[in-house]
Design a protein around this motif. Structure first.
Motif, PDB file in Angstrom:
ATOM      1  N   THR A   1     -71.371  37.708  47.084  1.00 50.88           N
ATOM      2  CA  THR A   1     -70.939  36.457  47.720  1.00 50.88           C
ATOM      3  C   THR A   1     -69.644  36.693  48.470  1.00 50.88           C
ATOM      4  O   THR A   1     -68.678  37.247  47.909  1.00 50.88           O
ATOM      5  CB  THR A   1     -70.723  35.370  46.658  1.00 50.88           C
ATOM      6  N   PRO A   2     -69.571  36.313  49.755  1.00 44.87           N
ATOM      7  CA  PRO A   2     -68.358  36.598  50.527  1.00 44.87           C
ATOM      8  C   PRO A   2     -67.166  35.770  50.064  1.00 44.87           C
ATOM      9  O   PRO A   2     -67.321  34.669  49.526  1.00 44.87           O
ATOM     10  CB  PRO A   2     -68.762  36.240  51.961  1.00 44.87           C
ATOM     11  N   THR A   3     -65.978  36.327  50.261  1.00 37.34           N
ATOM     12  CA  THR A   3     -64.727  35.603  50.064  1.00 37.34           C
ATOM     13  C   THR A   3     -64.058  35.433  51.416  1.00 37.34           C
ATOM     14  O   THR A   3     -64.230  36.263  52.311  1.00 37.34           O
ATOM     15  CB  THR A   3     -63.790  36.346  49.107  1.00 37.34           C
TER      16      THR A   3
ATOM     17  N   GLY B   1     -74.761  34.804  47.972  1.00 38.02           N
ATOM     18  CA  GLY B   1     -74.218  33.479  47.703  1.00 38.02           C
ATOM     19  C   GLY B   1     -73.428  32.974  48.907  1.00 38.02           C
ATOM     20  O   GLY B   1     -73.139  33.736  49.844  1.00 38.02           O
ATOM     21  N   THR B   2     -73.062  31.715  48.907  1.00 35.48           N
ATOM     22  CA  THR B   2     -72.371  31.111  50.049  1.00 35.48           C
ATOM     23  C   THR B   2     -70.908  30.843  49.727  1.00 35.48           C
ATOM     24  O   THR B   2     -70.521  30.690  48.559  1.00 35.48           O
ATOM     25  CB  THR B   2     -73.039  29.796  50.468  1.00 35.48           C
ATOM     26  N   VAL B   3     -70.097  30.784  50.779  1.00 31.46           N
ATOM     27  CA  VAL B   3     -68.694  30.422  50.654  1.00 31.46           C
ATOM     28  C   VAL B   3     -68.390  29.317  51.662  1.00 31.46           C
ATOM     29  O   VAL B   3     -68.840  29.378  52.818  1.00 31.46           O
ATOM     30  CB  VAL B   3     -67.774  31.639  50.876  1.00 31.46           C
TER      31      VAL B   3
ATOM     32  N   VAL C   1     -74.461  28.492  57.419  1.00 32.34           N
ATOM     33  CA  VAL C   1     -75.502  27.752  56.711  1.00 32.34           C
ATOM     34  C   VAL C   1     -75.174  26.264  56.770  1.00 32.34           C
ATOM     35  O   VAL C   1     -74.057  25.849  56.428  1.00 32.34           O
ATOM     36  CB  VAL C   1     -75.608  28.199  55.243  1.00 32.34           C
ATOM     37  N   ALA C   2     -76.145  25.469  57.212  1.00 38.26           N
ATOM     38  CA  ALA C   2     -75.997  24.019  57.229  1.00 38.26           C
ATOM     39  C   ALA C   2     -77.302  23.426  56.709  1.00 38.26           C
ATOM     40  O   ALA C   2     -78.285  23.323  57.452  1.00 38.26           O
ATOM     41  CB  ALA C   2     -75.694  23.505  58.629  1.00 38.26           C
ATOM     42  N   GLY C   3     -77.324  23.090  55.407  1.00 40.01           N
ATOM     43  CA  GLY C   3     -78.561  22.614  54.806  1.00 40.01           C
ATOM     44  C   GLY C   3     -79.591  23.729  54.773  1.00 40.01           C
ATOM     45  O   GLY C   3     -79.366  24.803  54.211  1.00 40.01           O
ATOM     46  N   THR C   4     -80.738  23.486  55.413  1.00 43.71           N
ATOM     47  CA  THR C   4     -81.784  24.509  55.480  1.00 43.71           C
ATOM     48  C   THR C   4     -81.724  25.311  56.773  1.00 43.71           C
ATOM     49  O   THR C   4     -82.573  26.170  57.013  1.00 43.71           O
ATOM     50  CB  THR C   4     -83.174  23.852  55.362  1.00 43.71           C
ATOM     51  N   THR C   5     -80.712  25.063  57.615  1.00 41.43           N
ATOM     52  CA  THR C   5     -80.593  25.728  58.910  1.00 41.43           C
ATOM     53  C   THR C   5     -79.581  26.863  58.836  1.00 41.43           C
ATOM     54  O   THR C   5     -78.505  26.709  58.246  1.00 41.43           O
ATOM     55  CB  THR C   5     -80.152  24.732  60.000  1.00 41.43           C
ATOM     56  N   GLU C   6     -79.937  27.999  59.419  1.00 40.91           N
ATOM     57  CA  GLU C   6     -79.024  29.130  59.518  1.00 40.91           C
ATOM     58  C   GLU C   6     -78.796  29.481  60.978  1.00 40.91           C
ATOM     59  O   GLU C   6     -79.735  29.468  61.777  1.00 40.91           O
ATOM     60  CB  GLU C   6     -79.597  30.350  58.787  1.00 40.91           C
ATOM     61  N   THR C   7     -77.550  29.802  61.304  1.00 42.84           N
ATOM     62  CA  THR C   7     -77.187  30.211  62.658  1.00 42.84           C
ATOM     63  C   THR C   7     -76.451  31.533  62.593  1.00 42.84           C
ATOM     64  O   THR C   7     -75.512  31.681  61.794  1.00 42.84           O
ATOM     65  CB  THR C   7     -76.278  29.164  63.331  1.00 42.84           C
ATOM     66  N   ALA C   8     -76.878  32.506  63.406  1.00 44.51           N
ATOM     67  CA  ALA C   8     -76.224  33.818  63.402  1.00 44.51           C
ATOM     68  C   ALA C   8     -74.754  33.672  63.767  1.00 44.51           C
ATOM     69  O   ALA C   8     -74.397  32.984  64.731  1.00 44.51           O
ATOM     70  CB  ALA C   8     -76.924  34.754  64.377  1.00 44.51           C
ATOM     71  N   ALA C   9     -73.882  34.320  63.002  1.00 46.10           N
ATOM     72  CA  ALA C   9     -72.448  34.293  63.277  1.00 46.10           C
ATOM     73  C   ALA C   9     -71.958  35.619  63.834  1.00 46.10           C
ATOM     74  O   ALA C   9     -71.269  35.670  64.841  1.00 46.10           O
ATOM     75  CB  ALA C   9     -71.673  33.936  62.010  1.00 46.10           C
ATOM     76  N   THR C  10     -72.323  36.736  63.182  1.00 41.44           N
ATOM     77  CA  THR C  10     -71.951  38.054  63.690  1.00 41.44           C
ATOM     78  C   THR C  10     -72.751  39.107  62.936  1.00 41.44           C
ATOM     79  O   THR C  10     -73.373  38.820  61.908  1.00 41.44           O
ATOM     80  CB  THR C  10     -70.436  38.320  63.538  1.00 41.44           C
TER      81      THR C  10
END
Length: 551
Positions: free
Chosen positions: A356-358, A433-435, A388-397
């Protein structure tokens, strides 16, 4: 293209080349390529040409989607091959030296490069750069000398026909008597075939690779017919000469219609010192015609406007790099891994999920994320960071490291991030995991001084430099610099930040790597811009709405 030691003259002025093209047409130098005859071909051993197409041993098309990498000048940047693979490339063109002009790359070094290409599931185009601009560039070497170098590497290259293409010499003729290109090219091809080379051989065009006088276009069939194996592909370098869609599509279609194999072996984007090449049409036409393209270049250019990544860092793509990897008809959207890897690897096991990222170094527009590495039996080649926004994922890098800085965020906004791992076979892990992160409210006030200078100038354009100094007692974070051009100058490309311009007003937002300016510290921006007949300097600068003094 350009070496790190200087900027290579690219072409005659536009009016001169237009006149030259007319004269060439009258002389019959630009005759259509009508002959469809091909020489008898040897049995396919790996990559090979058939009916004007580059095929793998499997019989399937292989369409190169990749970049150029200046290995001979930056031999320590071996991580670059993994980095371009992680961004989606299927091919890398590697700059080597035969010892005529730069330090010779040894057989051991070339063998290591090939091994790294294979480990990263890349097709490896190897080229000798010493030939660049022969006939006009006094320091350039001959194709014959380059051919001897390849023969000295025969033991290293033998058996690598599935993985390696031999590009005899980079841009092996300048603008002086480009008709002299044909016979030495034929002789070099024959010399390699007589020595037993069965690899696909690539030949570059004259006119510094751009063939604006049509010599390669007119003589391609003759050169191709001289190869007894028929395993030959032509490479056009598209820079400032190719600034209209018609010029680009006419050239590419001439080869396709003649069933002669071709790729765009180098090309540049906005900010070319000698003009504004139409890279959008190049990429769209290459995709439509299923032709390969290899962008110049990964990093380390004398003119940083040509760097796809800044400082060999895959997390710091320039606007040119973003265009190549993530834009329309770009590498991420169009690249397909070579069959020789997909069919032989048999790896269907995904890596373990990363930790999980910090989050750290949170500003109004960026955040740095760190995570524990994933594991994989055949090695993890990269990580995908997503919002991550709900069930939607958007590439960041994307990155090959276990740390990344995500930029382009809005102030006082909540975001959630997660990470995936990828292996060399393209398998993707379960999500980490998410942060959750909330960005800060905005930039700090500034005590600043700014120095502005023109570092290079040419008719209709110039290159500039802006140095921002922190004259206060506390760090400046997440800044925005503004100025007004006094005489219709317009920024075409900028590095060190993100520029927007409305009329004469320019605004530059800090990049992740320039966002913090320590007390008594400074950061430097570079840019290219267009101009009219005069080029006066801006009168004033503000940083985070605070006026800056002249440095």
């Amino acid at each position: 293209m350009r070496s790190r030691t200087g900027i290579t003259p690219r072409t005659a002025p536009r009016s001169a080349r237009r006149m030259a093209a007319v004269v060439a047409a009258v002389l019959g130098l630009l005759v259509p390529l009508l002959s469809f005859a091909t020489p008898a071909q040897a049995a396919a051993t790996g990559l090979h040409i058939q009916n004007g197409r580059l095929l793998e041993a499997s019989g399937n098309d292989f369409v190169m989607r990749g970049v150029n990498h200046a290995h001979t000048w930056y031999p320590g940047e071996t991580q670059s091959l993994a980095d371009v693979k992680a961004l989606g490339a299927n091919t890398v063109r590697v700059v080597l030296s035969d010892g005529h002009r730069w330090a010779r790359n040894s057989p051991e070094d070339v063998a290591a490069v090939i091994a790294q290409c294979k480990a990263n599931r890349l097709i490896c185009v190897l080229e000798v750069h010493d030939t660049t601009g022969y006939g006009e560039e006094a320091a350039a070497g001959t194709l014959d000398h380059a051919a001897d170098y390849w023969i000295s590497l025969k033991d290293v290259l033998a058996g690598e026909e599935d993985y390696v293409i031999v590009n005899i010499g980079n841009e092996p003729w300048g603008n002086t008597n480009p008709a002299g290109w044909t016979e030495p090219t034929i002789a070099a091809v024959k010399k390699l075939r007589a020595a037993g080379f069965a690899h696909t051989i690539m030949v570059d065009a004259p006119n510094w690779g751009q063939d604006w006088q049509g010599v390669m276009r007119a003589n391609a069939q003759t050169v191709y017919d001289a190869d007894p194996t028929g395993n030959l592909i032509f490479s056009i370098h598209m820079y400032s000469v190719y600034d209209t869609a018609q010029e680009i599509t006419d050239y590419l279609n001439a080869f396709v219609n003649a069933r002669l194999p071709l790729l765009i072996g180098e090309f540049g984007g906005p900010g070319d010192q000698y003009g504004d090449p139409d890279e959008d049409t190049m990429m769209a036409a290459a995709q439509q015609l299923r032709l390969g393209y290899l962008a110049w270049s990964w990093s380390g250019n004398t003119d940083p406007v040509l760097d796809l990544s800044i400082g060999f860092d895959p997390t710091r793509l320039s606007s040119w790099g973003q265009r190549i990897f993530h834009g329309a008809n770009g590498i991420a959207a169009t690249s397909e891994e070579a069959d020789v890897y997909s069919s032989s690897g048999g790896d269907t096991t995904a890596p373990t999920a990363p930790g999980t990222p910090t989050a750290s170094a949170v500003t109004s527009s960026s955040v740095t994320l760190d995570w524990a590495a994933a594991t994989d039996a055949n090695g993890v080649t990269g990580y995908d960071v997503v919002r991550v926004a709900g069930t939607t994922e958007t590439a960041a890098t994307t990155t090959t490291r276990t740390s990344a800085t995500v930029t382009g965020l809005a102030p006082e906004t909540s975001y959630t991030f997660a990470v995936y791992a990828r292996d060399a076979a393209g398998n993707r892990s379960q999500r980490s995991g998410t942060v959750a992160v909330t960005t800060s409210s905005g930039g700090s006030s500034a005590s600043c001084a700014v120095a502005y200078r023109v570092s290079n100038e040419w008719p209709g354009g110039f290159q500039g430099e802006v140095v921002i100094r922190n004259t206060g007692d506390s760090a400046i974070n997440s800044w925005t610099l503004r100025w007004t051009f006094p005489d219709s100058q317009r920024v075409s490309n900028l590095w060190g930040g993100t520029a927007t311009q409305s009329g004469a007003d320019v605004s530059v937002a800090s990049a992740s790597y320039t966002a913090t300016i320590a007390p008594a510290g400074s950061v430097t921006l570079g840019f290219t811009a267009t101009k009219g007949s005069t080029n006066p300097s801006p009168a004033a600068f503000t940083l985070n709405e605070s006026a800056c003094s002249a440095a």
